[in-house]
Design an enzyme around this catalytic site. Structure first.
Site, PDB file in Angstrom:
ATOM      1  N   GLY A  12     -20.800 -15.069  99.391  1.00 37.36           N
ATOM      2  CA  GLY A  12     -21.596 -15.666 100.456  1.00 37.36           C
ATOM      3  C   GLY A  12     -23.026 -15.152 100.469  1.00 37.36           C
ATOM      4  CG  ASP A  57      -6.408 -15.905 101.076  1.00 41.29           C
ATOM      5  OD1 ASP A  57      -6.426 -15.649 102.306  1.00 41.29           O
ATOM      6  OD2 ASP A  57      -6.572 -17.042 100.631  1.00 41.29           O
ATOM      7  CB  SER A  83     -19.028 -17.426 108.922  1.00 41.47           C
ATOM      8  OG  SER A  83     -19.468 -18.051 107.734  1.00 41.47           O
ATOM      9  CB  THR A 124     -21.093 -12.947 114.898  1.00 38.32           C
ATOM     10  OG1 THR A 124     -21.895 -14.081 115.269  1.00 38.32           O
ATOM     11  CG2 THR A 124     -19.755 -13.066 115.614  1.00 38.32           C
ATOM     12  CD  GLU A 126     -22.262 -18.265 118.049  1.00 44.29           C
ATOM     13  OE1 GLU A 126     -21.572 -18.641 119.013  1.00 44.29           O
ATOM     14  OE2 GLU A 126     -23.368 -18.755 117.775  1.00 44.29           O
ATOM     15  CE1 TYR A 148     -17.414 -16.237 112.429  1.00 50.37           C
ATOM     16  CE2 TYR A 148     -19.209 -16.530 113.997  1.00 50.37           C
ATOM     17  CZ  TYR A 148     -18.696 -15.939 112.855  1.00 50.37           C
ATOM     18  OH  TYR A 148     -19.469 -15.049 112.140  1.00 50.37           O
ATOM     19  CE  LYS A 152     -17.151 -12.551 111.852  1.00 50.59           C
ATOM     20  NZ  LYS A 152     -17.185 -11.582 110.735  1.00 50.59           N
TER      21      LYS A 152
END
Length: 322
Positions: A12, A57, A83, A124, A126, A148, A152
């Protein structure tokens, strides 16, 4: 301390910049990446000869156990997650499994193999969502407004729990929005810069956006990965908010991006209600004072510099593909 690091989510945006930074710091770098039938390593292609990729994974405990044993790291930077906030509303269970429980699986793999490994959890803004404070610090009340953000937040508290229950060096970095030319095309900043470039090259006629008044604290990912690294170099683990302390609207982003190609954004941007969130977060602005004081970290790249850099990279990419 040694110089071996494992990065989840290495393919990423953040993972690629962090890999570069750690290589410059003379680390041996391992990256955890999901197996796919097609390559998803474009962002790390230029450093691929210098890093070790381990397939795994976050929903599979066995693969995480194997990754920790293979890398035998001194530091783990856990960046892997689902994300994209809008997608978390359509896939809430998968988001919780990967983003929330995936963190617990990684912490458990570390605890069982070597609890002295230092662990960084990517938080984050968020998680704050509709927090009441004008600026959000580590002491601000959390109020996530998306699956999300909720996932988190679970990962945040689980990181603290492992730190306190198992005496592990586990730290949270609550990073506010950070962008770059490597940002995914579905994210609003990249959607804007790419559209400005495409419109300038007559490849697109208009840009459809949602809430132009949404305010975010936007910085450059290249700056923020340095803060991640600094967090794991401290004597004791702690939690930090990382941001610029400024916020800008989506409208400002569009204005700068179109200005970079000599166009008036108002002639090309259309409001489309389908891009509004089910539960909107109106404004987020960091209080990064702890990071500045304890880590001696400062952002170097301005919002405007970042957006203009993104537009220029999109122009170059589009022109090279003609």
């Amino acid at each position: 301390m040694g110089n071996r690091a494992l990065i989840t989510g290495i393919t990423g945006q953040d993972g690629s910049y962090l890999a570069e930074h750690l290589l410059n710091e003379n680390y041996e770098v391992y990256g955890l990446a999901r197996w796919t039938s097609t390559s998803n390593e474009d962002r790390i292609e230029h450093v691929s000869d210098n890093i070790h990729i381990i397939t795994g994974d976050l929903t599979d405990q066995t693969s995480l156990d194997r990754a920790i044993e293979t890398a035998d790291p001194d530091e783990v930077y856990h960046l892997g997650a689902l994300s994209f906030v809008p997608e978390s509303f359509t896939q809430p269970i998968t988001t919780a499994d990967v983003t929330g429980l995936g963190t617990t699986r990684m912490l458990e793999a570390i605890r069982r193999y070597n609890p002295d490994i230092r662990f960084y959890q990517a938080g984050t803004s968020e998680m704050f969502g509709n927090a009441p404070d004008e600026r959000q610090s580590i002491d601000t009340r959390f109020y996530p407004r998306s699956p999300y953000g909720v996932s988190k937040l679970y990962a945040y508290w689980m990181t603290i729990n492992y730190r306190e229950a198992h005496d592990m060096y586990a730290t949270n970095g609550i990073l506010f929005n950070h962008e770059s030319p490597r940002r995914g095309k579905q994210f609003v900043t990249r959607k804007i810069t790419r559209a400005a470039a495409r419109i300038a090259l007559d490849k697109q006629d208009e840009l459809r956006l949602g809430n132009l008044d949404a305010k975010r604290d936007w910085g450059h990912a290249r700056d923020y990965v340095k803060a991640m690294h600094l967090m794991l170099q401290q004597d004791d683990p702690d939690d930090y908010v990382v941001g610029t302390g400024e916020h800008h609207t989506v409208r400002e982003c569009a204005r700068i991006a179109f200005d970079e190609v000599g166009l008036d954004w108002q002639e090309f941007v259309t409001i489309d209600e389908k891009y509004f969130r089910a539960t909107e977060v109106d404004a987020l602005k960091a209080d990064p004072s702890r990071a500045k004081q304890k880590l001696k970290w400062e952002p170097k790249i301005s919002f405007e510099e970042m957006i203009r850099e993104m537009v220029q990279k999109d122009l170059a990419d589009l022109q090279s593909n003609e």
